[in-house]
Design an enzyme around this catalytic site. Structure first.
Site, PDB file in Angstrom:
ATOM      1  N   ASN A 525      -8.993 -11.752  60.336  1.00 19.95           N
ATOM      2  CA  ASN A 525      -7.960 -13.077  59.875  1.00 19.95           C
ATOM      3  C   ASN A 525      -7.889 -13.991  61.316  1.00 19.95           C
ATOM      4  OD1 ASN A 525      -7.576 -13.134  57.038  1.00 19.95           O
ATOM      5  ND2 ASN A 525      -5.872 -11.933  57.202  1.00 19.95           N
ATOM      6  N   ASP A 534      -8.883 -14.813  52.596  1.00 23.76           N
ATOM      7  CA  ASP A 534      -8.648 -14.801  51.024  1.00 23.76           C
ATOM      8  C   ASP A 534      -9.780 -14.478  50.341  1.00 23.76           C
ATOM      9  OD1 ASP A 534      -6.029 -14.988  51.594  1.00 23.76           O
ATOM     10  OD2 ASP A 534      -5.994 -17.145  51.212  1.00 23.76           O
ATOM     11  N   GLU A 561      -3.685  -6.608  52.752  1.00 30.07           N
ATOM     12  CA  GLU A 561      -5.222  -5.927  52.569  1.00 30.07           C
ATOM     13  C   GLU A 561      -5.143  -4.697  52.004  1.00 30.07           C
ATOM     14  OE1 GLU A 561      -4.019  -4.708  56.942  1.00 30.07           O
ATOM     15  OE2 GLU A 561      -3.505  -6.359  55.684  1.00 30.07           O
TER      16      GLU A 561
END
Length: 810
Positions: A525, A534, A561
């Site tokens: 991320n 995403d 996650e």
């Protein structure tokens, strides 16, 4: 218009009777004289029943009062026994410490003054422990806690001396109460323990004088009613203490009395007796304290125990008299009502006509069925509801118009109605004259007179359409509420519901649980942005869904996650295969992830597997094991699935290549951390163990032998590398947690696990040398019980303390 018919009038109407004679009681043809006799005979039987029930109630209440009293006496006795036993154990421990010191070679070599101090340093100063002294085998006092041994010339004739001299297995002995010869104001008992020579023969006694106030203080803490008493006796029946106080009876031998004789005959019991001291009748509960020579009895005065029962007996008697009077009054009224019955029959015939008028004009369809469910009456509402005239429906079986799929349900409610006086109802479909079906709500009421039914039907077709639309909307909302909007997998709420359902299903069917985590997803991320994160989650979720075996398997996103899979009916072998398929499927996506270079620079996933078998009842054990296996997968390199099966097959990492650097770092650690001793490391170990609520903690160095340099509740100094727990900890830079060492094939044969009271739980963090980056040992905690609830916060705490241990070495 809705119609509700009272059960009495429904039965009347359904029976088809219109003559007054149809309602006559069976006794209507009996002579008046015989009916009167039968009536009064039943009345007498009723009054006798009242008396019998009242007598049985009083007997039960008296028995309950006795049971409550005995239970209260037992509870009070148990509480007092525990306190007295604790007090005597404390004094006994002090005597045994003195006896142990007498045989200590170190103490024997001391000069007399120092030896006096060494002998009695273990005896505490207590207001009720009047004295402690030691005699030789002849009964002469040779050591005295409070003064030089000149208080008594000889104790050979005392019971506490003779008992220990004459028997080798007396243990703790308590004497009868007596006044101290050197202090006439102290009323005491003597506690004695045998002193042995090296060959085990008699060498004297250790004696402690305990003031009777110690026992009186304990007994006075109990709340007693007037007339109640509590007594303490020696095993020989001598009174030691009593509440309420009776000074002239203390020290008296009561073994010849009836009550005390019963106390001495059994270990415990309950009986009713009259006290020989004050003549009060009491309920006695007594008990022998198994490890101290004391008999305790609690006596509750009968007048207090049955006081409440006496009041209730008086109340019940008065109520019985009142009920009998009321019964006689009711009997007179009933006789009068019999005479009014004929008039009532005439009124009922008129009411029948009124109810028929209401039925003919009701919008609800009213049907009279016989025992074969054939229609005998149909109200005019049949025409607007079904299109049939009443004449077209009368004489036909009910089944002719009921939808075939609903006939079983109609039979069921008809059967239920036969067993209920309130009627039963259900919804089903009826065919109209036009050939279509309408939904009706039918209420069936049973008529015992001829086995038939009164049925009231109401058209609910419009309401049914609305309910179906609402049900569809609710199903759609439920699906949205149970689905993760990002991945399309089940959400945490749905996962928890399914897991609880599997755990609570009768028969405890086996299932497996997979807990998984995308490797280094935070770095993904941070580098590629959350929109890419995403997309990555959606692709991983689709790969997981495709790799599942089908059936009832449930994949869920439980946070960030973190993902999970429930596999009902799967054992651990099949779950391991499924987890490995998921790992390969995610890796095959080839999603670029430069933060995951150790695993090929692509997105990978780590999985922990656990199985709940039929023999496992612990919900926490399954989730905890799966979570710990997930951490083990991360610790051992990520991009893999771990379970107990893989632990049994895994090879240990070769750490010999860094052996020279490790030994150099260990020597540097010794110089900087152990130069002034291990006090600081001991304190750190104790602090960590207490924070993690672990009974054992230690810091170990992985040298040629594993050396323990920080300790908490452990005396081990060194152990071999092969048997040490930290041999696996030094292979990785991350903590290791083993919820149950016996269930882990890497440790199940370890001598520290297989021994009696061996370890079951182990958690540790490696000690990383800041210069070389190699692990030199571990900071660890252990427990004799398995622990599956050990999460991220506890792991962080382990790692933090590992850094504190190594702080300053750079």
């Amino acid at each position: 218009m809705s119609l509700e018919i009272s059960p009495f009038l429904r039965s009347f109407r359904a029976s088809g009777l219109s003559r007054t004679a149809g309602l006559r009681l069976p006794s209507a043809g009996m002579p008046e004289r015989l009916r009167g006799r039968a009536f009064w005979a039943l009345l007498i039987l009723l009054l006798l029943s009242f008396c019998g029930v009242s007598a049985a109630t009083l007997i039960d209440l008296r028995q309950d009062a006795w049971m409550q009293a005995t239970n209260g006496a037992r509870s009070l006795g148990a509480a007092l026994s525990q306190e007295i036993r604790r007090t005597l154990r404390t004094y006994d421990a002090a005597l045994m410490r003195v006896g142990t010191s007498l045989s200590d070679p170190t103490v024997k070599r001391l000069d007399p003054s120092t030896r006096q101090i060494a002998l009695f340093e273990g005896t505490f100063v207590d207001a009720f422990l009047a004295g402690v002294f030691v005699t030789d085998a002849s009964g002469n006092i040779i050591w005295d806690r409070d003064r030089e041994p000149s208080r008594l010339p000889n104790l050979a004739d005392k019971s506490f001396f003779k008992a220990q001299r004459d028997a080798a297995d007396v243990g703790l002995f308590m004497s009868e109460p007596f006044m101290r010869e050197d202090n006439g104001a102290d009323h005491v008992v003597a506690l004695s323990r045998r002193v042995r020579t090296e060959d085990g023969s008699f060498n004297g006694v250790v004696v402690g004088l305990v003031r009777l106030d110690a026992f009186v203080r304990i007994l006075h803490g109990s709340l007693l009613a007037p007339g109640d008493s509590i007594n303490l006796f020696t095993r020989e029946g001598v009174l030691v203490a009593r509440v309420p106080d009776k000074p002239d009876a203390i020290g008296r031998d009561m073994s010849h009395t009836v009550n005390v004789a019963k106390f001495m005959q059994a270990e415990s019991g309950v009986f009713t007796g009259v006290s020989a001291m004050d003549g009060v009748s009491r309920i006695y509960s007594f008990v022998h304290m198994s490890d101290v020579p004391i008999i305790l009895d609690v006596g509750l005065a009968e007048k207090n125990v049955y006081a409440s029962w006496n009041r209730r007996a008086l109340t019940i008697g008065l109520v019985l008299v009142l009920l009998s009077g009321l019964t006689l009054c009711l009997a007179v009224l009933i006789r009068r009502e019999f005479r009014r019955r004929l008039e009532t029959e005439r009124v009922l015939r008129h009411s029948e006509e009124q109810y028929r008028l209401l039925a003919d004009h009701s919008t609800d369809l009213i049907i009279r069925l016989d025992a074969d469910l054939a229609r005998r009456y149909v109200s005019p509402a049949a025409m607007p509801m079904l299109g049939y005239t009443p004449d077209e429906m009368i004489g036909q079986l009910s089944r002719s118009l009921i939808h075939p799929d609903d006939w079983t349900e109609v039979q069921r409610i008809a059967a239920n109605a036969r067993q209920s006086d309130k009627g039963t109802e259900t919804a089903y479909r009826l065919r109209t004259k036009a050939g279509d079906y309408v939904w009706v709500e039918g209420r069936y009421s049973y008529v015992p007179a001829d086995g038939g039914f009164i049925v009231v039907l109401r058209n609910i077709s419009k309401r049914r359409q609305v309910e179906e639309k609402l049900a569809a909307a609710h199903a759609e909302l439920t699906g949205l509420a149970n689905t993760d909007s990002l991945t399309g997998l089940a959400n945490r709420r749905r996962f928890d519901e399914q897991l609880k359902s599997l755990c609570s299903t009768p028969g405890r069917p086996p299932f497996s649980l997979l807990m998984m985590d995308i490797d280094r997803f935070k770095l993904f991320n941070d580098r590629y942005g959350h929109p890419s994160g995403d997309r990555c989650l959606r692709q991983v979720a689709e790969a997981i869904r495709a790799a599942l075996p089908g059936g009832e398997a449930l994949a869920a996103r439980i946070g960030g996650e973190e993902l999970a899979v429930l596999l009902p009916g799967c054992d651990l072998i099949e779950a391991q295969r499924t987890a490995e398929r998921i790992c390969r499927a995610v890796e095959a996506l080839a999603i670029a992830h430069e933060g995951n270079l150790p695993n090929g620079g692509v997105v990978t996933i780590s999985i922990g597997c656990a199985e709940r078998s039929e023999s496992c009842d612990l919900f926490q054990q399954v989730t905890g094991e799966a979570d710990q296996m997930l951490y083990e997968a991360k610790r051992s390199g990520r991009n893999r699935a771990c379970s107990r099966l893989t632990l049994a097959q895994s090879d240990e990492i070769d750490v010999s290549q860094t052996e020279a650097l490790r030994q150099e770092a260990i020597e540097r650690f010794r110089a900087l951390r152990l130069g002034s001793g291990s006090v600081e490391l001991d304190a750190l170990t104790a602090r960590l163990a207490k924070l993690l609520q672990a009974p054992i903690g230690f810091i170990s160095l992985y040298a040629s032998e594993v050396e323990i340099v920080g300790r908490y509740n452990i005396s081990l100094a060194t152990t071999s590398r092969d048997t040490s727990f930290c041999r696996l900890t030094v292979q990785s830079a991350e903590p290791i947690v083993v919820p149950d060492l016996k269930a882990d094939p890497r440790f199940e044969q370890n001598p520290f696990v297989t021994c009696e009271e061996g370890s079951r739980f182990y958690a540790a963090a490696p000690l990383i040398d800041p210069h070389t980056g190699v692990s030199i040992g571990a900071i660890s905690v252990c427990d004799a019980k398995p622990r599956y609830a050990f999460g991220a916060e506890e792991r962080t705490l382990l790692t933090t303390f590992a850094h504190v241990v190594m702080h300053g070495l750079d």
